[in-house]
Design a protein around this motif. Structure first.
Motif, mmCIF file in Angstrom:
data_model
loop_
_atom_site.group_PDB
_atom_site.id
_atom_site.type_symbol
_atom_site.label_atom_id
_atom_site.label_comp_id
_atom_site.label_asym_id
_atom_site.label_seq_id
_atom_site.Cartn_x
_atom_site.Cartn_y
_atom_site.Cartn_z
ATOM 1 N N ASP A 250 0.778 -1.203 -0.180
ATOM 2 C CA ASP A 250 -0.043 -0.137 -0.118
ATOM 3 C C ASP A 250 0.971 1.352 -0.099
ATOM 4 O O ASP A 250 1.958 1.276 1.001
ATOM 5 C CB ASP A 250 -0.837 0.091 1.412
ATOM 6 C CG ASP A 250 -2.042 -0.745 1.434
ATOM 7 O OD1 ASP A 250 -1.977 -1.593 0.085
ATOM 8 O OD2 ASP A 250 -2.753 -1.022 1.970
ATOM 9 N N THR A 251 0.604 1.934 -1.102
ATOM 10 C CA THR A 251 1.261 3.454 -1.066
ATOM 11 C C THR A 251 0.361 4.453 -0.774
ATOM 12 O O THR A 251 -0.485 4.588 -1.704
ATOM 13 C CB THR A 251 2.152 3.614 -2.490
ATOM 14 O OG1 THR A 251 3.129 2.430 -2.595
ATOM 15 C CG2 THR A 251 2.834 4.871 -2.630
ATOM 16 N N GLN A 252 0.671 5.397 0.210
ATOM 17 C CA GLN A 252 -0.007 6.186 0.434
ATOM 18 C C GLN A 252 -0.323 7.581 -0.564
ATOM 19 O O GLN A 252 0.774 8.035 -1.119
ATOM 20 C CB GLN A 252 0.040 7.119 1.820
ATOM 21 C CG GLN A 252 -1.214 8.213 2.459
ATOM 22 C CD GLN A 252 -0.894 8.579 3.689
ATOM 23 O OE1 GLN A 252 -0.124 7.776 4.437
ATOM 24 N NE2 GLN A 252 -1.793 9.460 4.179
ATOM 25 N N ILE A 253 -1.658 7.823 -1.025
ATOM 26 C CA ILE A 253 -1.769 8.931 -2.096
ATOM 27 C C ILE A 253 -1.896 10.304 -1.121
ATOM 28 O O ILE A 253 -2.663 10.219 -0.246
ATOM 29 C CB ILE A 253 -2.980 8.629 -2.741
ATOM 30 C CG1 ILE A 253 -2.742 7.462 -3.735
ATOM 31 C CG2 ILE A 253 -3.155 9.795 -3.815
ATOM 32 C CD1 ILE A 253 -4.008 6.918 -4.221
ATOM 33 N N ALA A 254 -1.148 11.305 -1.464
ATOM 34 C CA ALA A 254 -1.149 12.530 -0.741
ATOM 35 C C ALA A 254 -2.709 13.338 -1.104
ATOM 36 O O ALA A 254 -3.215 13.150 -2.068
ATOM 37 C CB ALA A 254 -0.152 13.235 -1.475
ATOM 38 N N SER A 255 -2.831 14.029 0.178
ATOM 39 C CA SER A 255 -4.501 14.404 0.364
ATOM 40 C C SER A 255 -4.458 15.424 -0.747
ATOM 41 O O SER A 255 -5.768 15.666 -1.195
ATOM 42 C CB SER A 255 -4.516 15.009 1.564
ATOM 43 O OG SER A 255 -3.613 15.849 2.046
ATOM 44 N N SER A 256 -3.521 15.776 -1.437
ATOM 45 C CA SER A 256 -3.638 17.161 -2.547
ATOM 46 C C SER A 256 -4.088 16.590 -3.817
ATOM 47 O O SER A 256 -4.667 17.281 -4.470
ATOM 48 C CB SER A 256 -2.275 17.753 -2.560
ATOM 49 O OG SER A 256 -1.621 16.892 -2.969
ATOM 50 N N ASN A 257 -4.146 15.165 -3.663
ATOM 51 C CA ASN A 257 -4.682 14.535 -5.145
ATOM 52 C C ASN A 257 -6.440 14.317 -5.141
ATOM 53 O O ASN A 257 -6.828 14.007 -6.133
ATOM 54 C CB ASN A 257 -4.131 13.305 -5.203
ATOM 55 C CG ASN A 257 -2.550 13.643 -5.774
ATOM 56 O OD1 ASN A 257 -2.240 14.018 -6.769
ATOM 57 N ND2 ASN A 257 -1.567 13.105 -4.789
ATOM 58 N N PHE A 258 -6.716 14.457 -4.009
ATOM 59 C CA PHE A 258 -8.218 14.266 -3.853
ATOM 60 C C PHE A 258 -8.793 15.081 -2.960
ATOM 61 O O PHE A 258 -8.499 15.891 -2.042
ATOM 62 C CB PHE A 258 -8.522 12.711 -3.579
ATOM 63 C CG PHE A 258 -7.898 12.312 -2.213
ATOM 64 C CD1 PHE A 258 -8.578 12.322 -0.838
ATOM 65 C CD2 PHE A 258 -6.717 11.843 -2.143
ATOM 66 C CE1 PHE A 258 -7.819 12.081 0.463
ATOM 67 C CE2 PHE A 258 -5.940 11.496 -0.919
ATOM 68 C CZ PHE A 258 -6.575 11.579 0.444
ATOM 69 N N THR A 259 -10.302 15.370 -2.866
ATOM 70 C CA THR A 259 -10.960 16.047 -1.685
ATOM 71 C C THR A 259 -11.858 15.033 -0.800
ATOM 72 O O THR A 259 -12.235 13.795 -1.422
ATOM 73 C CB THR A 259 -12.154 17.162 -2.433
ATOM 74 O OG1 THR A 259 -12.875 16.535 -3.167
ATOM 75 C CG2 THR A 259 -11.194 17.933 -3.379
ATOM 76 N N VAL A 260 -12.088 15.521 0.297
ATOM 77 C CA VAL A 260 -13.163 14.662 1.395
ATOM 78 C C VAL A 260 -13.915 15.624 1.979
ATOM 79 O O VAL A 260 -13.710 16.627 2.175
ATOM 80 C CB VAL A 260 -12.140 14.248 2.383
ATOM 81 C CG1 VAL A 260 -12.933 13.538 3.481
ATOM 82 C CG2 VAL A 260 -11.018 13.285 1.950
ATOM 83 N N ASP A 261 -15.131 15.304 1.692
ATOM 84 C CA ASP A 261 -16.284 16.117 2.155
ATOM 85 C C ASP A 261 -17.115 15.113 3.180
ATOM 86 O O ASP A 261 -17.632 14.002 2.802
ATOM 87 C CB ASP A 261 -17.244 16.560 1.077
ATOM 88 C CG ASP A 261 -18.474 17.280 1.516
ATOM 89 O OD1 ASP A 261 -18.216 17.819 2.448
ATOM 90 O OD2 ASP A 261 -19.433 17.199 0.794
ATOM 91 N N PRO A 262 -17.336 15.427 4.531
ATOM 92 C CA PRO A 262 -17.043 16.640 4.982
ATOM 93 C C PRO A 262 -15.422 16.444 5.296
ATOM 94 O O PRO A 262 -14.730 15.399 5.458
ATOM 95 C CB PRO A 262 -17.563 16.420 6.657
ATOM 96 C CG PRO A 262 -17.789 15.242 6.727
ATOM 97 C CD PRO A 262 -18.197 14.489 5.407
ATOM 98 N N PRO A 263 -14.647 17.823 5.410
ATOM 99 C CA PRO A 263 -13.264 17.649 5.236
ATOM 100 C C PRO A 263 -12.580 17.626 6.717
ATOM 101 O O PRO A 263 -11.438 17.450 6.798
ATOM 102 C CB PRO A 263 -13.091 19.163 4.911
ATOM 103 C CG PRO A 263 -14.101 20.116 5.361
ATOM 104 C CD PRO A 263 -15.468 19.158 5.173
ATOM 105 N N SER A 264 -13.501 17.617 7.806
ATOM 106 C CA SER A 264 -13.378 17.350 9.167
ATOM 107 C C SER A 264 -14.167 16.467 9.851
ATOM 108 O O SER A 264 -15.087 15.959 9.132
ATOM 109 C CB SER A 264 -12.734 18.495 9.841
ATOM 110 O OG SER A 264 -14.197 19.271 9.725
#
Length: 523
Positions: A250-264
């Motif tokens: 498993d190679t972690q993908i940087a969070s700059s490549n996707f969005t998460v909703d809700p963000p927190s």
């Protein structure tokens, strides 16, 4: 007769010779994909009836040849081992066909050419091919077959196909698959599955795994979105991490490549958690290929609103994905969706019934207990007896007190081993010296698409396991108390006897005193 045979032989030879130079009039298309297509002529030419070879090649009627040729000369996929453009010196359709001839076994070149042809095709096309077609005829040439069926759930469009007409049928077969998504929940035994049980207040781990289509390389852009719905009793903790899984790595993908909703972290239970890749092709730092998987991990807190027992607390996910490999340019790419995948989280209730040891129908009020788990921690509960957490010391643990019906309950436990400590007995009864060992066992179906609670049992001490109520998620045990011993008391029969004897002695002494006095008077 001999002259006749010679004539027949000569005629047959002439017919065969003519067959080599007369263009085949058409090829028949049979469609087995269940999708409809449009056929765009890229090249036209002549073709013998027994060969795939196309001669006298010219541009077909359905391609923007100027833009297509320009794209062939500049596309970064169409380079040789020396990194030179393979179509750089082409000026005509025949030139392009000659290069394609040398690259006949190169599937990467064929896919790139098909993609560019789809991008630069005209609005006109030579023929429509219905989803169940068996005898569509195409004039001799080189064709781009473009899927025009709008895909439904769990489907996608076929990659554009390049086909050369020939004497036999052109059979269209499915050249794609679609992504799949799986949601799983980790149980307290560290195993992932479709069902698990947890205590209220726990942070429950979830995992979403999405696959990629076999024709992922055919897409110019690729949208990929997880739509995850939590039950109202689970509150997202704001801790999403995403990985690309290749084999066991498993190679972690940087969070700059996707969005998460809700963000927190969410402020309440339930709702939808959305993880969006607008274009997987643009992910940096990781080489994403069709052989790998996109993995999302997060946790959610199990709230005191959780359903106890059946039907559990459901959570489900579906994947939205690009569905047209022939799409290019600006705008929003067409997408489709996978079927939903569901998991269940269960939690249970323990009832403790306190009765008189000699008269078991007599319920005992005001017995007090504390519950300890296998990790040595002590349960805390709210005013409705639902678990709020676990603490390190007994004095901080919550008191579980029996009511007028002799019942104490603790709500929101997972399967496992516990010790029930009686800390105070009802008035007039002896407190238990040793804790009671309790084992709650749940049989869960953790299989794909079949999550369920199948059985629930409780085992107390060395006794046999007893069935619980699966529908209510309830197990119960009965605890007996014996009354204290009857002890002798001061002020009883022995003391009375002393009073009687004392009284007799006093009377005797008085009589003796009177008698002696009379005798002295007589003298």
């Amino acid at each position: 007769m001999k002259h006749m045979k010679k004539l027949v032989t000569l005629l047959l030879a002439l017919i065969m010779a003519l067959a080599l130079v007369i263009p085949a009039s058409a090829a028949t298309v049979e469609n087995k994909t269940g999708h409809a297509y449009e056929a765009y002529q890229i090249f036209k030419g002549t073709q013998s009836s027994d060969s795939y070879v196309l001669a006298d090649v010219e541009w077909g009627s359905d391609i923007d040849s100027t833009q297509f040729l320009k794209a062939l000369k500049t596309d970064g996929r169409l380079v040789d081992n020396a990194n030179k453009q393979i179509f750089a010196n082409c000026a005509t359709a025949a030139d392009v066909a000659e290069v394609l001839k040398t690259e006949a076994d190169n599937s990467k070149v064929a896919k790139a050419v098909a993609n560019l042809a789809a991008k630069h095709r005209k609005t006109t096309f030579t023929a429509s091919i219905a989803k169940d077609a068996k005898n569509v005829e195409l004039p001799a040439g080189y064709y781009l077959l473009v899927d025009v069926t709008t895909p439904g759930e769990g489907d996608a469009m076929n990659s554009a196909l390049l086909q050369v007409t020939n004497k036999g049928n052109i059979v269209l077969d499915k050249k794609y698959d679609v992504p799949q998504v799986n949601k799983s929940v980790k149980d307290t035994d560290d195993q992932w599955g479709e069902a698990a049980d947890w205590c209220i207040g726990s942070n429950v781990p979830f995992q979403l795994i999405g696959t990629l289509p076999s024709n992922y390389a055919d897409y110019e852009t690729y949208k990929y979105v997880f739509h995850d719905t939590l039950s109202s009793a689970l509150k997202y903790n704001g801790d999403v991490t995403v990985y690309f899984r290749s084999g066991n790595k498993d190679t972690q993908i940087a969070s700059s490549n996707f969005t998460v909703d809700p963000p927190s972290a969410a402020t309440a239970g339930g709702g939808t958690l959305t993880i969006t890749f607008n274009d997987l092709k643009k992910v940096s730092g990781v080489n994403i290929t069709s052989g790998g998987q996109i993995v999302v991990k997060y946790t959610a807190k199990l709230l005191n609103t959780a359903v106890i027992g059946q039907p559990g607390n459901p959570n489900e996910v579906y994947l939205e994905y690009s569905s047209n490999p022939n799409f290019s340019g600006t705008g929003t790419p067409p997408t489709s969706e996978t079927p939903k995948d569901k998991v269940l989280v269960f939690t249970y209730e323990l009832d403790v019934n306190k009765v008189d040891g000699a008269e078991t129908t007599k319920k005992l009020k005001d017995a007090e207990f504390k519950l300890q788990n296998a990790d040595g921690k002590w349960a805390t509960v709210d005013n409705t007896n639902k678990v709020t957490g676990w603490v390190d010391t007994q004095d901080k643990g919550s008191i579980l007190k029996t009511d007028a019906n002799g019942l104490a309950k603790i709500i929101g436990l997972d399967a496992g081993n516990y010790k029930l400590h009686e800390t105070k007995a009802p008035a007039g009864y002896n407190k238990l010296k040793d804790p009671i060992d309790i084992t709650i066992t749940a049989e869960l179906d953790k299989g794909e698409n079949t999550p369920a609670l199948k059985a629930l049992t409780i085992k107390v001490g060395t006794g046999a396991a007893e069935k619980g109520d699966v529908a209510k998620g309830l197990v119960s045990t009965t605890v007996t108390n014996n009354s204290g011993a009857t002890l002798p008391e001061t002020g009883g029969v022995g003391t009375t006897l002393f009073y009687v004897i004392g009284g007799v002695l006093m009377v005797g002494a008085a009589v003796l005193l009177v008698t002696r006095k009379r005798m002295n008077n007589t003298k």
